[in-house]
Scaffold this motif. Structure first.
Motif, PDB file in Angstrom:
ATOM      1  N   GLU A  82      22.394  68.294   6.067  1.00  0.00           N
ATOM      2  CA  GLU A  82      21.886  68.287   7.443  1.00  0.00           C
ATOM      3  C   GLU A  82      21.849  69.709   7.995  1.00  0.00           C
ATOM      4  O   GLU A  82      20.895  70.092   8.671  1.00  0.00           O
ATOM      5  CB  GLU A  82      22.786  67.428   8.336  1.00  0.00           C
ATOM      6  CG  GLU A  82      22.662  65.952   8.128  1.00  0.00           C
ATOM      7  CD  GLU A  82      23.633  65.183   9.015  1.00  0.00           C
ATOM      8  OE1 GLU A  82      24.073  65.716  10.057  1.00  0.00           O
ATOM      9  OE2 GLU A  82      23.951  64.041   8.647  1.00  0.00           O
ATOM     10  N   GLY A  83      22.889  70.464   7.727  1.00  0.00           N
ATOM     11  CA  GLY A  83      22.957  71.834   8.209  1.00  0.00           C
ATOM     12  C   GLY A  83      21.860  72.710   7.629  1.00  0.00           C
ATOM     13  O   GLY A  83      21.203  73.463   8.358  1.00  0.00           O
ATOM     14  N   ILE A  84      21.655  72.614   6.334  1.00  0.00           N
ATOM     15  CA  ILE A  84      20.616  73.424   5.680  1.00  0.00           C
ATOM     16  C   ILE A  84      19.237  72.981   6.140  1.00  0.00           C
ATOM     17  O   ILE A  84      18.364  73.813   6.428  1.00  0.00           O
ATOM     18  CB  ILE A  84      20.748  73.351   4.142  1.00  0.00           C
ATOM     19  CG1 ILE A  84      22.096  73.910   3.681  1.00  0.00           C
ATOM     20  CG2 ILE A  84      19.584  74.056   3.458  1.00  0.00           C
ATOM     21  CD1 ILE A  84      22.330  75.366   4.001  1.00  0.00           C
ATOM     22  N   ASP A  85      19.033  71.667   6.237  1.00  0.00           N
ATOM     23  CA  ASP A  85      17.743  71.162   6.724  1.00  0.00           C
ATOM     24  C   ASP A  85      17.458  71.687   8.130  1.00  0.00           C
ATOM     25  O   ASP A  85      16.334  72.081   8.441  1.00  0.00           O
ATOM     26  CB  ASP A  85      17.718  69.633   6.719  1.00  0.00           C
ATOM     27  CG  ASP A  85      17.682  69.041   5.313  1.00  0.00           C
ATOM     28  OD1 ASP A  85      17.415  69.776   4.335  1.00  0.00           O
ATOM     29  OD2 ASP A  85      17.934  67.815   5.195  1.00  0.00           O
ATOM     30  N   ALA A  86      18.488  71.711   8.982  1.00  0.00           N
ATOM     31  CA  ALA A  86      18.321  72.199  10.355  1.00  0.00           C
ATOM     32  C   ALA A  86      17.948  73.682  10.365  1.00  0.00           C
ATOM     33  O   ALA A  86      17.123  74.115  11.172  1.00  0.00           O
ATOM     34  CB  ALA A  86      19.601  71.961  11.154  1.00  0.00           C
ATOM     35  N   THR A  89      14.363  73.909   9.631  1.00  0.00           N
ATOM     36  CA  THR A  89      13.587  73.367  10.750  1.00  0.00           C
ATOM     37  C   THR A  89      13.463  74.379  11.877  1.00  0.00           C
ATOM     38  O   THR A  89      12.399  74.514  12.490  1.00  0.00           O
ATOM     39  CB  THR A  89      14.221  72.057  11.255  1.00  0.00           C
ATOM     40  OG1 THR A  89      14.200  71.104  10.188  1.00  0.00           O
ATOM     41  CG2 THR A  89      13.473  71.495  12.451  1.00  0.00           C
ATOM     42  N   VAL A  90      14.535  75.098  12.153  1.00  0.00           N
ATOM     43  CA  VAL A  90      14.481  76.130  13.197  1.00  0.00           C
ATOM     44  C   VAL A  90      13.388  77.147  12.870  1.00  0.00           C
ATOM     45  O   VAL A  90      12.574  77.505  13.731  1.00  0.00           O
ATOM     46  CB  VAL A  90      15.849  76.826  13.358  1.00  0.00           C
ATOM     47  CG1 VAL A  90      15.728  78.124  14.140  1.00  0.00           C
ATOM     48  CG2 VAL A  90      16.844  75.890  14.022  1.00  0.00           C
ATOM     49  N   SER A 158      17.071  83.824   0.868  1.00  0.00           N
ATOM     50  CA  SER A 158      15.868  84.410   0.249  1.00  0.00           C
ATOM     51  C   SER A 158      14.680  83.460   0.324  1.00  0.00           C
ATOM     52  O   SER A 158      13.552  83.888   0.612  1.00  0.00           O
ATOM     53  CB  SER A 158      16.149  84.754  -1.217  1.00  0.00           C
ATOM     54  OG  SER A 158      17.192  85.684  -1.316  1.00  0.00           O
ATOM     55  N   ALA A 159      14.928  82.190   0.065  1.00  0.00           N
ATOM     56  CA  ALA A 159      13.843  81.198   0.100  1.00  0.00           C
ATOM     57  C   ALA A 159      13.287  81.058   1.512  1.00  0.00           C
ATOM     58  O   ALA A 159      12.067  80.996   1.702  1.00  0.00           O
ATOM     59  CB  ALA A 159      14.355  79.856  -0.417  1.00  0.00           C
ATOM     60  N   GLU A 160      14.176  81.018   2.480  1.00  0.00           N
ATOM     61  CA  GLU A 160      13.720  80.892   3.873  1.00  0.00           C
ATOM     62  C   GLU A 160      12.893  82.106   4.281  1.00  0.00           C
ATOM     63  O   GLU A 160      11.823  81.966   4.859  1.00  0.00           O
ATOM     64  CB  GLU A 160      14.930  80.695   4.789  1.00  0.00           C
ATOM     65  CG  GLU A 160      14.645  80.816   6.259  1.00  0.00           C
ATOM     66  CD  GLU A 160      14.774  82.249   6.735  1.00  0.00           C
ATOM     67  OE1 GLU A 160      13.890  82.694   7.479  1.00  0.00           O
ATOM     68  OE2 GLU A 160      15.740  82.934   6.347  1.00  0.00           O
ATOM     69  N   PRO A 175       4.302  76.173   3.074  1.00  0.00           N
ATOM     70  CA  PRO A 175       5.306  76.860   2.256  1.00  0.00           C
ATOM     71  C   PRO A 175       6.745  76.587   2.725  1.00  0.00           C
ATOM     72  O   PRO A 175       7.634  76.370   1.899  1.00  0.00           O
ATOM     73  CB  PRO A 175       4.947  78.341   2.400  1.00  0.00           C
ATOM     74  CG  PRO A 175       3.492  78.343   2.715  1.00  0.00           C
ATOM     75  CD  PRO A 175       3.287  77.126   3.570  1.00  0.00           C
ATOM     76  N   MET A 176       6.969  76.562   4.031  1.00  0.00           N
ATOM     77  CA  MET A 176       8.314  76.300   4.543  1.00  0.00           C
ATOM     78  C   MET A 176       8.739  74.876   4.204  1.00  0.00           C
ATOM     79  O   MET A 176       9.885  74.641   3.797  1.00  0.00           O
ATOM     80  CB  MET A 176       8.375  76.516   6.063  1.00  0.00           C
ATOM     81  CG  MET A 176       9.768  76.385   6.652  1.00  0.00           C
ATOM     82  SD  MET A 176      10.933  77.657   6.086  1.00  0.00           S
ATOM     83  CE  MET A 176      10.296  79.098   6.955  1.00  0.00           C
TER      84      MET A 176
END
Length: 195
Positions: A82-86, A89-90, A158-160, A175-176
């Motif tokens: 959930e934290g990484i998904d958020a 999303t930001v 890096s991916a973000e 892409p995101m």
């Protein structure tokens, strides 16, 4: 109602961060900051004796701290997914809300040569290192070994950042969304196989 003069310093730092996101470091001039912030010309060297370099350094710190707050909120989630998904999303929402004009001000500084102020690159690096440390701690808290947690944290940041660049170039959130989905799936697999 016009802004209070005592707000000039904060407005200039925020404006600098906004301009870095949209135009990059080279195009973020003192004149542009003054126009964007509405601050009086004399306030630049009053509040920032180091001039443009100090403005950029403080904007990097501000932007880094704002995102660190997002990461801290992500770390409070019981489920690390959930934290990484958020987190993703930001960034997706920021891109959409800016019509793909706003990127990451930290990247804007990191990719410049900064010959006149090499410490700016180090400041950007320190912000990224802080984000990676926070994600490392998140993964460690959920039972992953130190080395794997560090690698995953580097991958997430890096991916973000790479996805932000692709989204801006392609004027699309695809892409995101693709990167977020792939990171999510990787973490599901990794967390389900933790020792």
């Amino acid at each position: 109602m016009s802004p209070r003069k005592s707000d000039s310093r904060e407005r200039m730092v925020r404006s600098t961060a906004d301009l870095l996101r949209e135009y990059g470091a080279s195009a973020t001039t003192v004149d542009r900051v003054l126009a964007h912030s509405g601050a009086p010309r004399g306030s630049v060297y009053h509040h920032f004796p180091g001039g443009r370099t100090q403005l950029i350094e403080e904007a990097v710190e501000l932007a880094g701290n704002l995102m660190a707050g997002v990461i801290d909120a992500a770390m409070q989630a019981d489920d690390p997914l959930e934290g990484i998904d958020a987190f993703f999303t930001v960034w997706r929402d920021q891109l959409v809300n800016s019509h793909f004009r706003a990127g990451c001000p930290i990247v804007a500084v990191a990719v410049e040569t900064n010959d006149e102020a090499p410490h700016l690159t180090h400041s950007a690096g320190a912000v990224f290192a802080g984000w990676q440390e926070a994600f490392t701690a998140l993964f460690r808290r959920h039972g992953l070994p130190e080395d794997r947690s560090r690698r995953l944290a580097a991958l997430v940041v890096s991916a973000e950042e790479g996805a932000v660049v692709l989204c801006r170039a392609q004027q699309s959130v695809e892409p995101m969304e693709a990167v977020a989905a792939e990171i999510h799936d990787l973490l599901v697999l990794t967390l389900s196989n933790r020792p």
